[in-house]
Write an enzyme that holds these catalytic residues in place. Structure first.
Site, mmCIF file in Angstrom:
data_model
loop_
_atom_site.group_PDB
_atom_site.id
_atom_site.type_symbol
_atom_site.label_atom_id
_atom_site.label_comp_id
_atom_site.label_asym_id
_atom_site.label_seq_id
_atom_site.Cartn_x
_atom_site.Cartn_y
_atom_site.Cartn_z
ATOM 1 N N GLY A 147 1.062 -1.290 -0.227
ATOM 2 C CA GLY A 147 -0.130 0.067 -0.236
ATOM 3 C C GLY A 147 1.216 1.306 -0.041
ATOM 4 C CB CYS A 148 -0.089 4.402 -0.624
ATOM 5 S SG CYS A 148 -1.221 4.912 0.180
ATOM 6 C CG PHE A 149 -0.030 5.922 4.705
ATOM 7 C CD1 PHE A 149 0.565 6.629 5.089
ATOM 8 C CD2 PHE A 149 -1.214 6.279 5.203
ATOM 9 C CE1 PHE A 149 -0.060 8.154 5.772
ATOM 10 C CE2 PHE A 149 -1.900 6.675 5.486
ATOM 11 C CZ PHE A 149 -1.084 8.362 5.956
ATOM 12 C CB ALA A 150 2.538 -0.203 3.412
ATOM 13 C CB THR A 151 5.415 2.257 -0.810
ATOM 14 O OG1 THR A 151 4.811 1.392 -1.200
ATOM 15 C CG2 THR A 151 6.522 3.320 -1.352
#
Length: 352
Positions: A159-163
C-alpha cells in the site's frame, strides 16, 4: 508497437488506474490493449479521465468478456487496480482462462488482495474472506528496492503508506541500526482515499485541515510488519498514526526509533546512502525532504536526523505513483526482464 508487450488494466476507473494509464501511454515497451470497467464498459476512457484524451482518443472501457477475448496472444501483462475483495476473483478467473488459451500472463496487483501470504490474516484485517486463497503462494509482496530477485511469477504491491514506511524502516532493521520498536507519523493527500467522495475527503472538510485517523490501528501496519520480517528477519513493533493532509497527492512519513548502542549519526546516514546506492528511484538527502520535490514522479527522497539515542527518518513519495501505479510498473518492468526504470524517469511536477 509490434514489439510492445500488451497490457490489460483491471478496475480501470479509479485514481490509481488513471495514473497507470497515464504512465503506460508513454512506456516504450508496454502497450495498453484493454481496460476493464464493468460499470462503464463501452464508454470512452477520456469521459472518466479527461487528461488522457490525447493519449487514448476514442478508446472505450471493455466489458469482462471483451477482456477475456484478449487472451489470444502469447504473453500479457496484467495490472489490477480493482477494489480489494474484488481483485483476487478477477485475477483468478483471468489466470484460469489464460492457462486454457495458452497465454502466459504476469500480474501486478495494486489492491490489497495479495499483500498477505495467509488468507486468515487477510480476513482478519479486511473483515472478509479472500477471493482466491489458492493463488497466494504465487505472489510476493515487497518493494523492488528491497528484493533483488523473486521466484514468484506475480506481485502484490504494498500500500501507499506501507511503501513510505518500508522505504524508511527496512534499511534501519536490515543494517541493525535501531532497536525493533518504531514510531511513525504519516500524512497523506486526499487522493489516497480514492475517487468515491466521503466525509473525510470532502474538500471543505479537508482544506486547511490536518487530523489523525485510525491511530495505532491502520490496516497497513500489520502488512509492513510482515514484509519487514520477511525481508530483514526481524519482526518490529510498529506504532503508526496516519493523518489526512490538506493536499491532493503525496505522503510525508516520519519514523522514529532508538539507535543501537555505539551507532553514530554518520553511521546512520552513510548506512542509508550505501543501502540505496543502487536504487535509482531513492535519494538520501542531506536536508529534510519535501513532498513537492517528488510529487508526480516515481522518486522517493529521504533523510535522517539523530540526537542522543533517537533517529528520525523522514520519507516523501507520491502516493499514487511510487506508492501505487509507478511502483507497480517498476515491478512489471523487472518481471518482464526490462530495465527497472523504463518509462518511469520523468521528474516530479513540483508546483502542483
Amino acid at each position: 508497437m509490434m514489439n510492445k508487450t500488451p497490457v490489460i488494466v483491471l478496475g480501470g476507473t479509479g485514481y490509481v488506474a488513471g495514473e497507470l494509464l497515464r504512465l503506460l501511454s508513454q512506456h516504450p515497451l508496454l502497450s495498453v490493449a484493454g481496460v476493464l470497467s464493468e460499470s462503464r464498459a463501452g464508454k470512452q476512457i477520456h469521459d472518466t479521465f479527461p487528461n488522457l484524451q490525447h493519449c487514448y482518443g476514442d478508446t472505450c472501457f471493455f466489458s469482462r468478456q471483451e477482456i477475456f477475448d484478449l487472451l489470444n496472444t502469447p504473453t500479457l501483462a496484467v495490472f489490477s487496480a480493482a477494489p480489494h475483495g474484488a481483485s483476487a476473483g478477477l485475477i483468478a478467473e483471468l489466470m484460469t482462462r489464460a492457462e486454457k488459451s495458452g497465454t502466459t500472463i504476469t500480474v501486478v496487483d495494486v489492491s490489497a488482495d495479495f499483500r498477505y501470504q495467509d488468507a486468515g490474516e487477510y480476513a482478519s484485517v479486511y473483515s472478509q474472506q479472500h477471493g482466491a486463497p489458492e493463488l497466494l503462494d504465487q505472489f510476493v509482496c515487497a518493494l523492488p528496492e528491497h528484493l533483488a530477485k523473486t521466484p514468484k511469477s506475480h506481485v502484490g504491491h504494498p500500500g501507499c503508506f506501507a511503501t513510505a514506511l518500508l522505504l524508511g524502516i527496512v534499511p534501519l532493521l536490515k543494517l541493525n541500526l535501531v532497536t525493533p520498536s518504531l514510531y511513525a507519523m504519516g500524512i497523506t493527500g486526499s487522493s489516497g482515499s480514492g475517487r468515491s467522495p466521503a466525509g473525510t475527503t470532502h474538500h471543505p472538510e479537508r482544506h486547511s485541515n490536518l487530523y489523525a485517523y485510525k491511530a495505532l490501528n491502520h490496516r497497513h501496519s500489520p502488512e509492513v510488519v510482515n514484509i519487514c520480517e520477511s525481508i530483514t528477519g526481524t519482526r518490529p513493533a510498529l506504532h503508526f498514526v496516519p493523518h489526512s493532509g490538506p493536499f491532493a497527492r503525496g505522503i510525508q512519513m516520519t519514523i522514529q526509533a532508538t539507535v543501537q548502542d555505539g551507532i553514530s549519526t554518520d553511521r546512520i546516514v552513510s548506512g542509508l546512502k550505501d543501502f540505496y546506492a543502487d536504487a535509482e528511484f531513492v535519494t538520501v538527502c542531506d536536508q529534510p525532504p519535501r513532498i513537492k520535490d517528488v510529487v508526480g514522479s516515481n522518486y522517493c527522497h529521504l533523510s535522517a536526523a539523530v540526537a542522543d539515542d533517537t533517529v528520525a527518518v523522514m520519507v516523501v513519495i507520491d502516493n499514487l505513483i511510487k506508492g501505487a501505479a509507478g511502483g507497480a510498473i517498476q515491478w512489471m518492468n523487472r518481471q518482464l526482464g526490462f530495465k527497472e526504470t523504463t518509462g518511469l524517469t520523468a521528474p516530479g511536477a513540483a508546483w502542483v
